[in-house]
Design an enzyme around this catalytic site. Structure first.
Site, PDB file in Angstrom:
ATOM      1  N   ASP A   1       8.755   2.308  -3.780  1.00  0.00           N
ATOM      2  CA  ASP A   1       7.738   3.350  -3.969  1.00  0.00           C
ATOM      3  C   ASP A   1       7.667   3.794  -5.430  1.00  0.00           C
ATOM      4  O   ASP A   1       6.623   4.195  -5.915  1.00  0.00           O
ATOM      5  CB  ASP A   1       8.075   4.598  -3.131  1.00  0.00           C
ATOM      6  CG  ASP A   1       7.923   4.421  -1.633  1.00  0.00           C
ATOM      7  OD1 ASP A   1       8.843   4.814  -0.890  1.00  0.00           O
ATOM      8  OD2 ASP A   1       6.885   3.884  -1.224  1.00  0.00           O
TER       9      ASP A   1
ATOM     10  N   ILE B   1       0.872  -1.174   0.000  1.00  0.00           N
ATOM     11  CA  ILE B   1       0.000   0.000   0.000  1.00  0.00           C
ATOM     12  C   ILE B   1       0.909   1.223   0.000  1.00  0.00           C
ATOM     13  O   ILE B   1       1.529   1.541   1.015  1.00  0.00           O
ATOM     14  CB  ILE B   1      -0.956   0.030   1.209  1.00  0.00           C
ATOM     15  CG1 ILE B   1      -1.906  -1.166   1.155  1.00  0.00           C
ATOM     16  CG2 ILE B   1      -1.746   1.338   1.238  1.00  0.00           C
ATOM     17  CD1 ILE B   1      -3.085  -1.103   2.094  1.00  0.00           C
TER      18      ILE B   1
END
Ligand code: LIP
Length: 255
Positions: A207, A81
């Site tokens: 990321d 997430i």
């Protein structure tokens, strides 16, 4: 491999949405004063590592929650997430990001933005897509008409050079700034032309690995703040290509 990546990122996105519906019952822990982790982050990463391990046992994996598993030739970079703080606050600005490297070079990338109903995919030399349609960066070549994104570290700020310095230098040249708190979402929006660019200091490989491939396959540009390649993503500058040199002049002038 491309279909396998698509299947697992879509399933992980569906799991994140299911957890979003149960925010109140979910455990949320602090990894540091500025980084949160939830049951959803942990369980989705476990699911992704299990699926990859079953299908490609010899491949390496680097995941945000469980770290590095060494492997041969291929390495999967997983952020279960991306945008956990937004997720925990019930905001839709989060995504599942999975990149694949072959001998250190990005070859595949996929980002699911489940709350937006969007799936972004890219293959080296194969272009970039959103929900199956080809996407491209914006045509804007004027910085003064550009909307840029970046995230500024708040509590527990650790970066060598505070991103506020860069923001202070850039803000007088652009029409507006966005911070969705998710590097993966910022990069998807550069790739599909909703943003003219995104810069960040001190970001993690999981990321940005998938998102950077999306931007370059959509016709955009990626470099560090002086136009080179910085190791370990110390400096990430992505743009539509047309405003890249202007941004390098500004960011390069900040020391
Ligand atoms: C987040 C990044 C964001 C950064 C946050 C955090 P996470 O990743 O996407 O750009 O500003 O500090 O690192 O932790 O939600 O996966």
């Amino acid at each position: 491999m491309r279909q396998f990546l698509k299947d697992i990122v879509v399933e992980a996105g569906r799991m994140a949405l299911a957890y979003r519906g149960r925010l109140g019952q979910m455990r949320v822990d602090k990894k540091s004063v500025k980084d949160l982790v939830t049951d959803a982050d942990r369980i989705i990463e476990k699911f992704l590592r299990k699926e990859i391990g079953k299908r490609y046992p010899e491949h390496g994996i680097l995941g945000e929650e469980e770290g590095e598993k060494a492997g041969k030739e291929y390495r999967w970079l997983i952020d279960p997430i991306d945008g956990t703080t937004s997720f925990v606050h019930g905001q839709p600005f989060f995504g599942v990001s999975i990149g694949l490297e072959k001998s250190g070079e990005p070859v595949l990338g996929a980002v699911s933005l489940p709350a937006m109903g969007e799936l972004y995919e890219a293959q080296k030399g194969g272009g970039a897509y959103c929900n199956g349609k080809a996407i491209g960066v914006s045509q804007c070549s004027s910085l003064a008409e550009s909307v840029m994104a970046t995230s500024v570290g708040c509590i527990g700020q650790e970066a060598e050079i505070d991103n506020m310095n860069y923001l202070g230098a850039v803000k007088g040249h652009i029409i507006s700034m966005r911070n969705f708190g998710s590097a993966a979402m910022h990069l998807c929006y550069v790739a599909c032309g909703r943003l003219e660019g995104y810069w960040q200091v001190d970001i993690k490989p999981y990321d940005v690995a998938a998102g950077i491939l999306l931007v370059t396959e959509a016709g955009g540009k990626y470099s560090d703040f002086s136009g080179g390649m910085s190791k370990f993503y110390k400096q990430v500058l992505t743009t539509n290509g047309r405003i890249h040199e202007d941004m390098i002049k500004i960011l390069g002038s900040c020391t």
